[in-house]
Motif scaffolding. Structure first.
Motif, mmCIF file in Angstrom:
data_model
loop_
_atom_site.group_PDB
_atom_site.id
_atom_site.type_symbol
_atom_site.label_atom_id
_atom_site.label_comp_id
_atom_site.label_asym_id
_atom_site.label_seq_id
_atom_site.Cartn_x
_atom_site.Cartn_y
_atom_site.Cartn_z
ATOM 1 N N VAL A 145 -20.465 -11.936 -12.323
ATOM 2 C CA VAL A 145 -19.267 -11.366 -12.942
ATOM 3 C C VAL A 145 -19.338 -9.844 -12.921
ATOM 4 O O VAL A 145 -18.381 -9.161 -12.539
ATOM 5 N N LYS A 146 -20.471 -9.305 -13.315
ATOM 6 C CA LYS A 146 -20.628 -7.844 -13.349
ATOM 7 C C LYS A 146 -20.590 -7.251 -11.943
ATOM 8 O O LYS A 146 -19.945 -6.215 -11.714
ATOM 9 N N GLU A 147 -21.263 -7.898 -10.999
ATOM 10 C CA GLU A 147 -21.269 -7.394 -9.622
ATOM 11 C C GLU A 147 -19.852 -7.291 -9.075
ATOM 12 O O GLU A 147 -19.463 -6.273 -8.491
ATOM 13 N N ARG A 148 -19.064 -8.323 -9.282
ATOM 14 C CA ARG A 148 -17.712 -8.347 -8.715
ATOM 15 C C ARG A 148 -16.795 -7.354 -9.425
ATOM 16 O O ARG A 148 -16.073 -6.589 -8.780
ATOM 17 N N ALA A 149 -16.820 -7.383 -10.761
ATOM 18 C CA ALA A 149 -15.930 -6.497 -11.514
ATOM 19 C C ALA A 149 -16.262 -5.032 -11.277
ATOM 20 O O ALA A 149 -15.366 -4.199 -11.097
ATOM 21 N N PHE A 150 -17.545 -4.702 -11.254
ATOM 22 C CA PHE A 150 -17.932 -3.304 -11.075
ATOM 23 C C PHE A 150 -17.651 -2.825 -9.658
ATOM 24 O O PHE A 150 -17.338 -1.652 -9.449
ATOM 25 N N HIS A 151 -17.758 -3.714 -8.672
ATOM 26 C CA HIS A 151 -17.393 -3.303 -7.307
ATOM 27 C C HIS A 151 -15.902 -2.998 -7.235
ATOM 28 O O HIS A 151 -15.496 -1.987 -6.641
ATOM 29 N N MET A 152 -15.082 -3.852 -7.852
ATOM 30 C CA MET A 152 -13.644 -3.601 -7.821
ATOM 31 C C MET A 152 -13.297 -2.330 -8.581
ATOM 32 O O MET A 152 -12.361 -1.606 -8.210
ATOM 33 N N ALA A 153 -14.049 -2.036 -9.629
ATOM 34 C CA ALA A 153 -13.851 -0.772 -10.339
ATOM 35 C C ALA A 153 -14.220 0.413 -9.453
ATOM 36 O O ALA A 153 -13.523 1.435 -9.422
ATOM 37 N N TYR A 154 -15.305 0.271 -8.705
ATOM 38 C CA TYR A 154 -15.810 1.353 -7.852
ATOM 39 C C TYR A 154 -14.822 1.701 -6.741
ATOM 40 O O TYR A 154 -14.634 2.885 -6.411
ATOM 41 N N ILE A 155 -14.159 0.704 -6.169
ATOM 42 C CA ILE A 155 -13.266 0.961 -5.026
ATOM 43 C C ILE A 155 -11.821 1.190 -5.452
ATOM 44 O O ILE A 155 -10.959 1.430 -4.593
ATOM 45 N N ALA A 156 -11.538 1.110 -6.744
ATOM 46 C CA ALA A 156 -10.141 1.129 -7.198
ATOM 47 C C ALA A 156 -9.391 2.378 -6.767
ATOM 48 O O ALA A 156 -8.253 2.295 -6.282
ATOM 49 N N ALA A 157 -9.988 3.546 -6.966
ATOM 50 C CA ALA A 157 -9.275 4.788 -6.660
ATOM 51 C C ALA A 157 -8.870 4.856 -5.190
ATOM 52 O O ALA A 157 -7.738 5.238 -4.863
ATOM 53 N N GLU A 158 -9.771 4.468 -4.321
ATOM 54 C CA GLU A 158 -9.455 4.502 -2.894
ATOM 55 C C GLU A 158 -8.479 3.389 -2.508
ATOM 56 O O GLU A 158 -7.524 3.606 -1.761
ATOM 57 N N ALA A 159 -8.702 2.181 -3.041
ATOM 58 C CA ALA A 159 -7.858 1.046 -2.657
ATOM 59 C C ALA A 159 -6.425 1.198 -3.142
ATOM 60 O O ALA A 159 -5.482 0.715 -2.497
ATOM 61 N N LEU A 160 -6.252 1.867 -4.283
ATOM 62 C CA LEU A 160 -4.922 2.012 -4.871
ATOM 63 C C LEU A 160 -4.288 3.366 -4.591
ATOM 64 O O LEU A 160 -3.189 3.656 -5.068
ATOM 65 N N ALA A 161 -4.961 4.203 -3.823
ATOM 66 C CA ALA A 161 -4.440 5.538 -3.540
ATOM 67 C C ALA A 161 -3.151 5.464 -2.730
ATOM 68 O O ALA A 161 -3.001 4.612 -1.847
ATOM 69 N N PRO A 162 -2.203 6.345 -2.996
ATOM 70 C CA PRO A 162 -0.970 6.375 -2.197
ATOM 71 C C PRO A 162 -1.267 6.693 -0.724
ATOM 72 O O PRO A 162 -2.241 7.392 -0.411
ATOM 73 N N ILE A 163 -0.439 6.162 0.131
ATOM 74 C CA ILE A 163 -0.529 6.474 1.550
ATOM 75 C C ILE A 163 0.419 7.640 1.820
ATOM 76 O O ILE A 163 1.638 7.494 1.715
ATOM 77 N N GLU A 164 -0.138 8.781 2.129
ATOM 78 C CA GLU A 164 0.665 9.989 2.362
ATOM 79 C C GLU A 164 1.152 10.024 3.816
ATOM 80 O O GLU A 164 0.363 9.959 4.746
ATOM 81 N N ILE A 165 2.451 10.132 3.977
ATOM 82 C CA ILE A 165 3.040 10.261 5.300
ATOM 83 C C ILE A 165 3.374 11.730 5.592
ATOM 84 O O ILE A 165 3.069 12.257 6.664
ATOM 85 N N GLU A 166 3.972 12.370 4.612
ATOM 86 C CA GLU A 166 4.376 13.772 4.787
ATOM 87 C C GLU A 166 4.470 14.414 3.407
ATOM 88 O O GLU A 166 4.976 13.804 2.454
ATOM 89 N N ARG A 167 3.989 15.637 3.285
ATOM 90 C CA ARG A 167 4.107 16.378 2.030
ATOM 91 C C ARG A 167 4.173 17.869 2.354
ATOM 92 O O ARG A 167 3.196 18.470 2.796
ATOM 93 N N ASN A 168 5.350 18.466 2.169
ATOM 94 C CA ASN A 168 5.527 19.904 2.354
ATOM 95 C C ASN A 168 6.618 20.375 1.406
ATOM 96 O O ASN A 168 7.091 19.611 0.539
ATOM 97 N N SER A 169 7.053 21.599 1.559
ATOM 98 C CA SER A 169 8.021 22.169 0.622
ATOM 99 C C SER A 169 9.401 21.537 0.723
ATOM 100 O O SER A 169 10.213 21.645 -0.195
ATOM 101 N N ARG A 170 9.695 20.850 1.830
ATOM 102 C CA ARG A 170 11.042 20.290 2.023
ATOM 103 C C ARG A 170 11.077 18.760 1.988
ATOM 104 O O ARG A 170 12.149 18.173 1.819
ATOM 105 N N SER A 171 9.927 18.125 2.127
ATOM 106 C CA SER A 171 9.965 16.663 2.229
ATOM 107 C C SER A 171 8.661 16.045 1.718
ATOM 108 O O SER A 171 7.572 16.597 1.949
ATOM 109 N N ARG A 172 8.818 14.933 1.057
ATOM 110 C CA ARG A 172 7.663 14.138 0.647
ATOM 111 C C ARG A 172 7.943 12.672 0.958
ATOM 112 O O ARG A 172 8.949 12.121 0.514
ATOM 113 N N ARG A 173 7.051 12.085 1.725
ATOM 114 C CA ARG A 173 7.154 10.660 2.047
ATOM 115 C C ARG A 173 5.798 10.010 1.799
ATOM 116 O O ARG A 173 4.777 10.469 2.325
#
Length: 459
Positions: A88-116
């Motif tokens: 239980v601890k191995e699985r839960a802590f692994h999912m906690a460890y990867i959460a930030a990367e796994a749930l991070a937004p996928i950036e397509i474009e980010r500048n002063s005129r457009s964000r996707r």
């Protein structure tokens, strides 16, 4: 009149625990309170959600001694094996460890005129239906990442392990998880189906039988509710001529017999190349003949009762049919004089073939058939000759050969030189009647969230 949900202990056949089932109105109130709690929970920083889930897991660990004894009473696993908390601890802590990367937004474009960009947002309220064979391990596969991703969770555990959900929720609540956010619910099958049909849940994760999975699909028909299903299995092992024979026997037989054979990815059939067959069988019989069948509360017991007499009776039927059709049973019943009711002796069968139920239908008990094969092609054909596809275990010293064979096997996971293990960094999934969807790994987060696209521009 309130319906009671009861756990009949396989240890003595008596009622061990009982709880009143929620009415449809009470269950609806639980969903409504979870819906409100989820909205606030999803706005909390990811780091806070991760920290609280990890704290809940640690609290659960503090209950482990009590939990281990209760599991022995509820479903028969010997106390000598120490319960499920390590996994239980191995699985839960692994999912906690990867959460930030796994749930991070996928950036397509980010500048002063457009964000996707694309965000992963929580579904909302997730129903987790956990089985009795590993109630904590199977539940945490979804509970931890679902909460971390921002969902609310309602947990329904099997009647055979009636107390597991109470402990999980108590641990997480004591750690600071809001009470309405993570709830243990006692539901009948009918109430569960009615809730799903009414679109009460935004996602349902079910681990159990094929018939149970079909009931979930039927209840959800037309609702477009997302389903994750891990159902039956008939997992094979294949031992090649260059295998480490001793390790192959030790591991595969343990994979077949541990927890009285009641493991989701337990080994249920073994194929051995002709040159090693006789020695493999001889070593396997020697191992199984040393098992101690008995009361799971006693430290010397290595094999406890199955979770219910009807489960043991199914294995008895499959074994007897196979012997009547020409199979040979190699374990002497005289070594296990105390088998009765849910207490079932382990058995190894040879001279088996795929016309026998014991080689095709899920047994989920302490019996395994062993067949001789002439080459990889025959082994692959036999491994694929199944309605199920959860895992397969290959035994060889050749990585390339193992991968070539693995590519041809219809299964969710392939092991080389191990079996009966769930690696939280890999996706836990299956094919055919084993089900659909995937848990753990980054893919597990994808199934517990939905993509949401953002296209913003300056005028």
């Amino acid at each position: 009149m309130t319906q009671m949900i009861r756990c009949i202990s396989p240890v003595d056949g008596e009622v061990y625990a009982e709880r009143p089932a929620l009415s449809i109105s009470q269950a609806g109130d639980a969903v409504a309170s979870a819906t409100v709690a989820q909205l606030a929970w999803a706005t909390r920083p990811l780091s806070e959600r991760v920290a609280l889930v990890k704290a809940g897991v640690e609290k659960l660990g503090e209950m482990n001694e009590q939990i281990v004894e209760e599991l022995a009473w509820q479903m028969g696993r010997p106390v000598r094996y120490g319960g499920e908390f390590g996994g239980v601890k191995e699985r839960a802590f692994h999912m906690a460890y990867i959460a930030a990367e796994a749930l991070a937004p996928i950036e397509i474009e980010r500048n002063s005129r457009s964000r996707r960009f694309i965000k992963r947002v929580p579904h909302g309220v997730v129903l987790v239906v956990a089985p009795w064979n590993y109630p904590y391990l199977t539940a945490i596969n979804t509970v931890a990442p679902a909460l971390i991703a921002g969902n609310a969770v309602l947990l329904k555990t099997a009647s055979q392990t009636l107390l597991a959900g109470e402990h999980l929720v108590k641990a997480f609540t004591e750690a600071g998880i809001p009470a309405d956010l993570f709830q243990n619910v006692f539901l009948t099958h009918d109430t569960t189906s009615r809730l799903i049909a009414a679109r009460a849940f935004d996602f349902v994760n079910f681990t159990g039988s094929v018939s149970g999975g079909k009931a979930m699909e039927q209840a959800a028909a037309g609702t477009f509710t997302g389903l994750g299903l891990e159902l039956g299995g008939k997992d094979p092992g294949y031992v090649m001529e260059d295998a480490d024979l001793d390790k192959a026997v030790d591991t595969l037989i343990d994979g077949a017999m541990f927890n009285s054979g009641q493991c989701c990815c337990g080994i249920e059939r073994i194929y051995v190349v002709a040159s090693l067959f006789d020695r493999f069988v001889e070593k396997a019989v020697a191992i199984v003949s040393q098992y101690k069948l008995g009361n799971p509360l006693q430290q010397e017991t290595t094999l406890g009762p199955m979770a219910h007499k009807r489960f043991a009776d199914l294995v008895r039927e499959q074994t007897a049919e196979a012997v009547q059709a020409g199979a040979r049973a190699l374990i002497d019943p005289a070594l296990f004089p105390d088998q009765h009711d849910a207490y079932l002796m382990p058995q190894i069968l040879v001279d088996v073939d795929h016309s026998m139920r014991v080689m095709r239908e899920e047994s989920f008990g302490p019996v395994v058939g062993i067949m001789k094969v002439k080459d990889d092609a025959e082994a692959i054909a036999l491994m694929n000759d199944s309605d199920y596809g959860l895992t397969a275990s290959l035994w060889t010293s050749d990585f390339d050969r193992a991968e070539r064979i693995a590519d041809q096997i219809e299964t969710g996971t392939v092991f080389m030189n191990r079996c009966d293990y769930l690696d939280p960094a890999l996706c836990w999934t299956g094919c055919k009647d084993t089900g659909r969807g995937g848990g753990l790994s980054a893919i597990g987060y994808h199934n517990l969230t939905r993509p949401k696209s953002y296209y913003m521009r300056s005028l």
